[in-house]
Design a protein around this motif. Structure first.
Motif, PDB file in Angstrom:
ATOM      1  N   SER A 194       0.864  -1.170   0.000  1.00 28.72           N
ATOM      2  CA  SER A 194       0.000   0.000   0.000  1.00 28.72           C
ATOM      3  C   SER A 194       0.905   1.224   0.000  1.00 28.72           C
ATOM      4  CB  SER A 194      -0.912   0.008   1.226  1.00 28.72           C
ATOM      5  OG  SER A 194      -0.159  -0.163   2.414  1.00 28.72           O
ATOM      6  N   HIS A 195       0.362   2.368  -0.354  1.00 24.63           N
ATOM      7  CA  HIS A 195       1.166   3.592  -0.437  1.00 24.63           C
ATOM      8  C   HIS A 195       0.643   4.617   0.548  1.00 24.63           C
ATOM      9  CE1 HIS A 195       3.557   6.827  -2.154  1.00 24.63           C
ATOM     10  NE2 HIS A 195       4.165   5.935  -2.915  1.00 24.63           N
ATOM     11  N   ASP A 205      -1.778   5.602  -4.160  1.00 27.62           N
ATOM     12  CA  ASP A 205      -2.293   4.276  -3.838  1.00 27.62           C
ATOM     13  C   ASP A 205      -3.512   3.945  -4.695  1.00 27.62           C
ATOM     14  OD1 ASP A 205      -1.930   1.978  -1.953  1.00 27.62           O
ATOM     15  OD2 ASP A 205      -4.004   2.446  -1.459  1.00 27.62           O
ATOM     16  N   LEU A 217      -2.386   3.088  -8.237  1.00 32.41           N
ATOM     17  CA  LEU A 217      -1.746   1.780  -8.309  1.00 32.41           C
ATOM     18  C   LEU A 217      -2.781   0.654  -8.240  1.00 32.41           C
ATOM     19  CD1 LEU A 217       1.406   2.261  -6.041  1.00 32.41           C
ATOM     20  CD2 LEU A 217       1.317   2.203  -8.538  1.00 32.41           C
ATOM     21  N   ASN A 243       1.357  -2.142  -7.618  1.00 33.68           N
ATOM     22  CA  ASN A 243       1.469  -2.264  -6.165  1.00 33.68           C
ATOM     23  C   ASN A 243       2.050  -3.618  -5.740  1.00 33.68           C
ATOM     24  OD1 ASN A 243      -0.825  -3.464  -7.176  1.00 33.68           O
ATOM     25  ND2 ASN A 243      -2.212  -2.730  -5.582  1.00 33.68           N
TER      26      ASN A 243
END
Length: 252
Positions: free
Chosen positions: A177-178, A184, A187, A244
């Motif tokens: 996850s970002h 996020d 992605l 991701n």
């Protein structure tokens, strides 16, 4: 969990698990139903999986030391195990492959026995957090840590680091996850587009996502790097990323 090349398994079973509407989507499990379609599921779901498996083999050729152990933690059908077994040139080594799914272990044993190799392979059905890592020159966690309870992740990485000899390597591949919500979101969308391009419907993508919500908890890149360095790895870096999905090398 580990990805298997279709050519290695001989399987052509198509993943249709989430193709029909379900009144209640159960939590995802690596059960017999998943085992039957796993190669197709992973091929169509994880971008770059073949590159990761092939590179694990190449890294084993570089890093595996004579008279040491190699661990494949969360081995599923044994793709990483086979990649390493084919590439290892060091003598006196043992590969210990571990998974907590009885269905995966049973099928993995069949796959491994179908390919001859100079390096012995022991396949264990066990929780990887209970496996003692010792005299290791290489450890693989290929899409496995994300299914481990958050509280157990740092202790597990600590135990791996403690059990790896100097100069040894950990390969850690994960869905991430970002911290940036906008990044996020993009992605995730790109990953969903990838799955649709590989034949999954909107329904399948949505139901699979629901099934994984309670069993797969992802971390950020920063969190992974922090955890690896805290465990004592001297050299840590991502070497692969697509959307991701990412893979790290951590050298002691």
């Amino acid at each position: 969990m580990i990805i298997m090349h279709t050519s290695d398994t001989g399987s052509t079973n198509t993943d249709l698990i989430y193709s029909s509407p379900k009144a209640q989507v159960k939590d995802f499990a690596f059960d017999a139903q998943v085992v039957e379609v796993f190669p197709d599921m992973i091929t169509r779901s994880v971008p770059g999986y073949s590159t990761i498996i092939d590179t694990i083999g190449r890294l084993s050729e570089r890093f595996v030391q004579h008279n040491t152990n190699i661990f494949d933690l969360g081995c599923s059908l044994g793709a990483a195990t086979l990649a390493m077994r084919k590439a290892i040139s060091a003598q006196g080594c043992n590969i210990i492959s571990v998974d907590n799914s009885s269905a995966m272990v049973e099928r993995c044993k069949m796959h491994i026995s179908a390919f001859k190799g100079n390096t012995p392979v022991e396949i264990l059905e066990a929780n990887i957090v209970n496996v003692k890592i010792e005299n290791a020159s290489m450890v693989v966690l290929n899409f496995t840590l994300q299914f481990i309870d958050n509280k157990e992740r740092q202790p597990l990485i600590n135990d791996i680091a403690a059990g790896i000899n100097k100069g040894g390597i950990l390969v850690l591949s994960e869905k991430i996850s970002h911290d940036d919500a906008i990044v996020d979101e993009h992605l995730v969308d790109l990953h969903h587009d990838f799955k649709k391009a590989n034949g999954y419907s909107e329904l399948e993508v949505a139901q699979k996502r629901s099934a994984l919500e309670n069993v797969m908890r992802t971390d950020s890149v920063e969190k992974h790097i922090q955890r690896l360095k805290k465990a004592g790895f001297s050299h840590v870096s991502p070497w692969f990323q697509c959307f991701n999905f990412i893979s790290f090398i951590a050298i002691k």
